[in-house]
Design a protein around this motif. Structure first.
Motif, PDB file in Angstrom:
ATOM      1  N   GLY A  51     -12.232   7.941  -1.072  1.00  0.00           N
ATOM      2  CA  GLY A  51     -11.036   8.523  -1.645  1.00  0.00           C
ATOM      3  C   GLY A  51     -11.003   8.276  -3.135  1.00  0.00           C
ATOM      4  N   ALA A  52      -9.871   7.901  -3.619  1.00  0.00           N
ATOM      5  CA  ALA A  52      -9.710   7.594  -5.029  1.00  0.00           C
ATOM      6  C   ALA A  52      -9.647   6.087  -5.227  1.00  0.00           C
ATOM      7  N   ALA A  53     -10.373   5.361  -4.386  1.00  0.00           N
ATOM      8  CA  ALA A  53     -10.303   3.894  -4.413  1.00  0.00           C
ATOM      9  C   ALA A  53     -10.614   3.324  -5.782  1.00  0.00           C
ATOM     10  N   ASP A  54     -11.513   3.964  -6.507  1.00  0.00           N
ATOM     11  CA  ASP A  54     -11.867   3.443  -7.825  1.00  0.00           C
ATOM     12  C   ASP A  54     -10.843   3.809  -8.895  1.00  0.00           C
ATOM     13  N   LEU A  55      -9.871   4.633  -8.544  1.00  0.00           N
ATOM     14  CA  LEU A  55      -8.827   5.026  -9.488  1.00  0.00           C
ATOM     15  C   LEU A  55      -7.513   4.272  -9.281  1.00  0.00           C
ATOM     16  N   VAL A  56      -7.383   3.585  -8.153  1.00  0.00           N
ATOM     17  CA  VAL A  56      -6.140   2.890  -7.831  1.00  0.00           C
ATOM     18  C   VAL A  56      -6.115   1.541  -8.534  1.00  0.00           C
ATOM     19  N   ALA A  85     -12.780   2.846   6.016  1.00  0.00           N
ATOM     20  CA  ALA A  85     -13.625   2.695   4.827  1.00  0.00           C
ATOM     21  C   ALA A  85     -12.831   2.961   3.556  1.00  0.00           C
ATOM     22  N   GLN A  86     -12.022   4.000   3.567  1.00  0.00           N
ATOM     23  CA  GLN A  86     -11.235   4.356   2.387  1.00  0.00           C
ATOM     24  C   GLN A  86     -10.180   3.300   2.079  1.00  0.00           C
ATOM     25  N   ARG A  87      -9.425   2.891   3.094  1.00  0.00           N
ATOM     26  CA  ARG A  87      -8.360   1.909   2.869  1.00  0.00           C
ATOM     27  C   ARG A  87      -8.922   0.564   2.445  1.00  0.00           C
ATOM     28  N   GLU A  88     -10.009   0.127   3.083  1.00  0.00           N
ATOM     29  CA  GLU A  88     -10.590  -1.166   2.725  1.00  0.00           C
ATOM     30  C   GLU A  88     -11.179  -1.128   1.315  1.00  0.00           C
ATOM     31  N   ALA A  89     -11.729   0.009   0.907  1.00  0.00           N
ATOM     32  CA  ALA A  89     -12.223   0.135  -0.477  1.00  0.00           C
ATOM     33  C   ALA A  89     -11.075  -0.026  -1.462  1.00  0.00           C
ATOM     34  N   ILE A  91      -8.230  -1.638  -0.928  1.00  0.00           N
ATOM     35  CA  ILE A  91      -7.769  -3.030  -0.857  1.00  0.00           C
ATOM     36  C   ILE A  91      -8.683  -3.929  -1.689  1.00  0.00           C
ATOM     37  N   ARG A  92      -9.977  -3.755  -1.547  1.00  0.00           N
ATOM     38  CA  ARG A  92     -10.925  -4.591  -2.294  1.00  0.00           C
ATOM     39  C   ARG A  92     -10.953  -4.247  -3.788  1.00  0.00           C
ATOM     40  N   ASN A  93     -10.967  -2.963  -4.105  1.00  0.00           N
ATOM     41  CA  ASN A  93     -11.048  -2.565  -5.522  1.00  0.00           C
ATOM     42  C   ASN A  93      -9.823  -2.979  -6.323  1.00  0.00           C
ATOM     43  N   THR A  94      -8.684  -3.085  -5.686  1.00  0.00           N
ATOM     44  CA  THR A  94      -7.470  -3.502  -6.390  1.00  0.00           C
ATOM     45  C   THR A  94      -7.304  -5.015  -6.428  1.00  0.00           C
ATOM     46  N   GLY A  95      -8.101  -5.729  -5.647  1.00  0.00           N
ATOM     47  CA  GLY A  95      -7.960  -7.181  -5.576  1.00  0.00           C
ATOM     48  C   GLY A  95      -6.937  -7.638  -4.550  1.00  0.00           C
ATOM     49  N   LEU A  96      -6.382  -6.710  -3.796  1.00  0.00           N
ATOM     50  CA  LEU A  96      -5.416  -7.095  -2.762  1.00  0.00           C
ATOM     51  C   LEU A  96      -6.047  -7.997  -1.700  1.00  0.00           C
ATOM     52  N   ASP A  97      -7.340  -7.867  -1.488  1.00  0.00           N
ATOM     53  CA  ASP A  97      -8.016  -8.704  -0.493  1.00  0.00           C
ATOM     54  C   ASP A  97      -7.897 -10.189  -0.827  1.00  0.00           C
ATOM     55  N   SER A 106      -5.210   1.808  10.742  1.00  0.00           N
ATOM     56  CA  SER A 106      -4.989   2.558  11.978  1.00  0.00           C
ATOM     57  C   SER A 106      -6.283   3.025  12.630  1.00  0.00           C
ATOM     58  N   GLU A 107      -7.258   3.458  11.851  1.00  0.00           N
ATOM     59  CA  GLU A 107      -8.513   3.925  12.427  1.00  0.00           C
ATOM     60  C   GLU A 107      -9.189   2.823  13.234  1.00  0.00           C
ATOM     61  N   THR A 108      -9.088   1.593  12.776  1.00  0.00           N
ATOM     62  CA  THR A 108      -9.710   0.456  13.450  1.00  0.00           C
ATOM     63  C   THR A 108      -8.962   0.088  14.729  1.00  0.00           C
ATOM     64  N   VAL A 109      -7.632   0.134  14.669  1.00  0.00           N
ATOM     65  CA  VAL A 109      -6.792  -0.256  15.809  1.00  0.00           C
ATOM     66  C   VAL A 109      -6.686   0.865  16.841  1.00  0.00           C
ATOM     67  N   GLY A 110      -6.816   2.097  16.380  1.00  0.00           N
ATOM     68  CA  GLY A 110      -6.676   3.229  17.291  1.00  0.00           C
ATOM     69  C   GLY A 110      -5.245   3.688  17.475  1.00  0.00           C
ATOM     70  N   ARG A 111      -4.349   3.176  16.675  1.00  0.00           N
ATOM     71  CA  ARG A 111      -2.934   3.572  16.699  1.00  0.00           C
ATOM     72  C   ARG A 111      -2.422   3.633  15.275  1.00  0.00           C
ATOM     73  N   GLU A 112      -1.565   4.616  15.008  1.00  0.00           N
ATOM     74  CA  GLU A 112      -0.979   4.760  13.676  1.00  0.00           C
ATOM     75  C   GLU A 112       0.458   4.282  13.659  1.00  0.00           C
ATOM     76  N   LYS A 113       0.913   3.839  12.466  1.00  0.00           N
ATOM     77  CA  LYS A 113       2.334   3.564  12.297  1.00  0.00           C
ATOM     78  C   LYS A 113       3.070   4.854  12.595  1.00  0.00           C
ATOM     79  N   PRO A 114       4.133   4.841  13.290  1.00  0.00           N
ATOM     80  CA  PRO A 114       5.022   3.730  13.624  1.00  0.00           C
ATOM     81  C   PRO A 114       4.758   3.066  14.977  1.00  0.00           C
ATOM     82  N   ALA A 115       3.606   3.300  15.599  1.00  0.00           N
ATOM     83  CA  ALA A 115       3.328   2.705  16.911  1.00  0.00           C
ATOM     84  C   ALA A 115       3.430   1.182  16.837  1.00  0.00           C
ATOM     85  N   PRO A 116       4.121   0.571  17.783  1.00  0.00           N
ATOM     86  CA  PRO A 116       4.283  -0.892  17.767  1.00  0.00           C
ATOM     87  C   PRO A 116       2.957  -1.650  17.791  1.00  0.00           C
TER      88      PRO A 116
END
Length: 193
Positions: A51-56, A85-89, A91-97, A106-116
């Protein structure tokens, strides 16, 4: 051309839609994949993965607020919908990690918000009960509805928008993430008095 990944090597032919100005309609036709098509598919795949991970950029105020939340012992987690892959990029590129204790995509868990289940997965990773959590988010449907469904406190990031959901309300509202974190920390300090 579809944006979903192809299976195996680039498919031998791609579905291409050509606009016919005479009929003002799109007409599909098939043709053999060229080196340009291979580059286009690789570029699309890279865009979907990064995505735009390098721009965030993480705002300094947000970084400071996260550090101030961690200092008294708050556990900060990210719960996000999207491609891992996009979200983790991002998270890492911004230093949030380095500022949060973990994240759930959600892709990893197999459920999207707002699913409990996605919020429960975050609590499991944090090894903390969900009942004491705050959900901070800018999506009424994904973030705040998810929090309300689980009976959690929520902070809606308004970005100067007006709340329009009649069926549920956030616990509180802030203009941006840093002020949301500071408000929660103040509330917590007052509740402890």
């Amino acid at each position: 051309m579809p944006c979903s990944p192809t299976s195996g090597p680039v498919r031998r032919s791609l579905r291409v839609v050509r606009h016919d100005p005479a009929t003002r309609k799109d007409s599909p036709y098939r043709r053999s994949a060229s080196p340009t098509d291979t580059w286009v598919v690789a570029t699309i795949r890279a865009l979907l993965d990064n995505g735009a991970a390098d721009l965030v950029v993480l705002e300094d105020a947000c970084e400071e607020a996260l550090r101030s939340a961690r200092a008294p012992g708050w556990t900060c987690m990210i719960v996000t919908n999207g491609r891992a892959a996009q979200r983790e990029a991002k998270i890492r590129n911004t230093g949030l990690d380095r500022l949060v204790h973990g994240w759930v995509v959600s892709e990893t868990v197999g459920r999207e918000k707002p699913a409990p289940e996605i919020f429960r997965a975050a609590a499991d990773i944090a090894r903390l009960p969900l009942r004491d959590a705050w959900v901070i988010g800018d999506s009424p449907q994904a973030d705040i509805a998810g929090a309300v469904a689980l009976g959690l406190r929520s902070m809606w990031i308004s970005h100067n928008r007006t709340w329009s959901q009649a069926a549920y309300q956030p616990t509180d509202v802030a203009g941006e993430v840093a002020s949301a974190i500071r408000r929660i920390l103040r509330r917590d300090a007052l509740e402890r008095l």
